[in-house]
Motif scaffolding. Structure first.
Motif, PDB file in Angstrom:
ATOM      1  N   ARG A   1       0.810  -1.220   0.000  1.00  0.00           N
ATOM      2  CA  ARG A   1       0.000   0.000   0.000  1.00  0.00           C
ATOM      3  C   ARG A   1       0.843   1.269   0.000  1.00  0.00           C
ATOM      4  N   GLY A   2       2.103   1.118   0.295  1.00  0.00           N
ATOM      5  CA  GLY A   2       3.003   2.268   0.291  1.00  0.00           C
ATOM      6  C   GLY A   2       4.448   1.814   0.320  1.00  0.00           C
ATOM      7  N   ARG A   3       5.319   2.634  -0.219  1.00  0.00           N
ATOM      8  CA  ARG A   3       6.734   2.277  -0.308  1.00  0.00           C
ATOM      9  C   ARG A   3       7.565   3.542  -0.119  1.00  0.00           C
ATOM     10  N   GLU A   4       8.576   3.462   0.733  1.00  0.00           N
ATOM     11  CA  GLU A   4       9.543   4.545   0.903  1.00  0.00           C
ATOM     12  C   GLU A   4      10.924   3.959   0.639  1.00  0.00           C
ATOM     13  N   VAL A   5      11.720   4.664  -0.148  1.00  0.00           N
ATOM     14  CA  VAL A   5      13.059   4.213  -0.485  1.00  0.00           C
ATOM     15  C   VAL A   5      14.044   5.285  -0.023  1.00  0.00           C
ATOM     16  N   PHE A   6      14.987   4.885   0.826  1.00  0.00           N
ATOM     17  CA  PHE A   6      16.012   5.791   1.346  1.00  0.00           C
ATOM     18  C   PHE A   6      17.363   5.333   0.814  1.00  0.00           C
ATOM     19  N   LYS A   7      18.077   6.218   0.150  1.00  0.00           N
ATOM     20  CA  LYS A   7      19.387   5.878  -0.389  1.00  0.00           C
ATOM     21  C   LYS A   7      20.446   6.045   0.694  1.00  0.00           C
ATOM     22  N   CYS A   8      21.171   4.976   0.966  1.00  0.00           N
ATOM     23  CA  CYS A   8      22.298   5.020   1.903  1.00  0.00           C
ATOM     24  C   CYS A   8      23.597   5.249   1.136  1.00  0.00           C
ATOM     25  N   SER A   9      23.712   4.586  -0.008  1.00  0.00           N
ATOM     26  CA  SER A   9      24.859   4.747  -0.904  1.00  0.00           C
ATOM     27  C   SER A   9      24.421   4.227  -2.273  1.00  0.00           C
TER      28      SER A   9
END
Length: 98
Positions: free
Chosen positions: A53-61
């Motif tokens: 129902r939802g997606r968050e993507v956080f870039k670490c590298s």
């Protein structure tokens, strides 16, 4: 050409029994192709959810992302990482014939 794997490592919202890393894909390709495959995995991986129902993507590298996916009843947090094969050994012929 380098050999790569994309790993999904559950870190949040899962039981202790379900914290094993999973190999999502394994392939040969350039660094750019591998980073693209990793980013595509962050956009499509659903872990155990029937419907995201939802997606968050956080870039670490460029080789690591934190993915938070929400379902109807639960939320999972996963590290998706790119790993390059650095060394491989073959079994000795004496061991394989035993």
């Amino acid at each position: 050409m380098p050999r790569w794997i994309v790993l999904a490592i559950p870190v949040d919202g899962v039981s202790e029994m379900d914290r094993n890393a999973r190999t999502l894909t394994e392939f040969d390709g350039s660094t750019e192709e591998a980073e693209t495959a990793l980013l595509n995995a962050t956009r499509t991986y659903e872990h155990k959810l029937w419907k995201v129902r939802g997606r968050e993507v956080f870039k670490c590298s460029s080789r690591s992302y934190f993915l938070r996916i929400r379902g109807r009843m639960t939320t999972y947090g996963l590290m998706l990482q790119l790993a390059e094969l650095m060394e491989e050994t073959a079994e000795s012929s004496a061991r394989s014939s035993v």
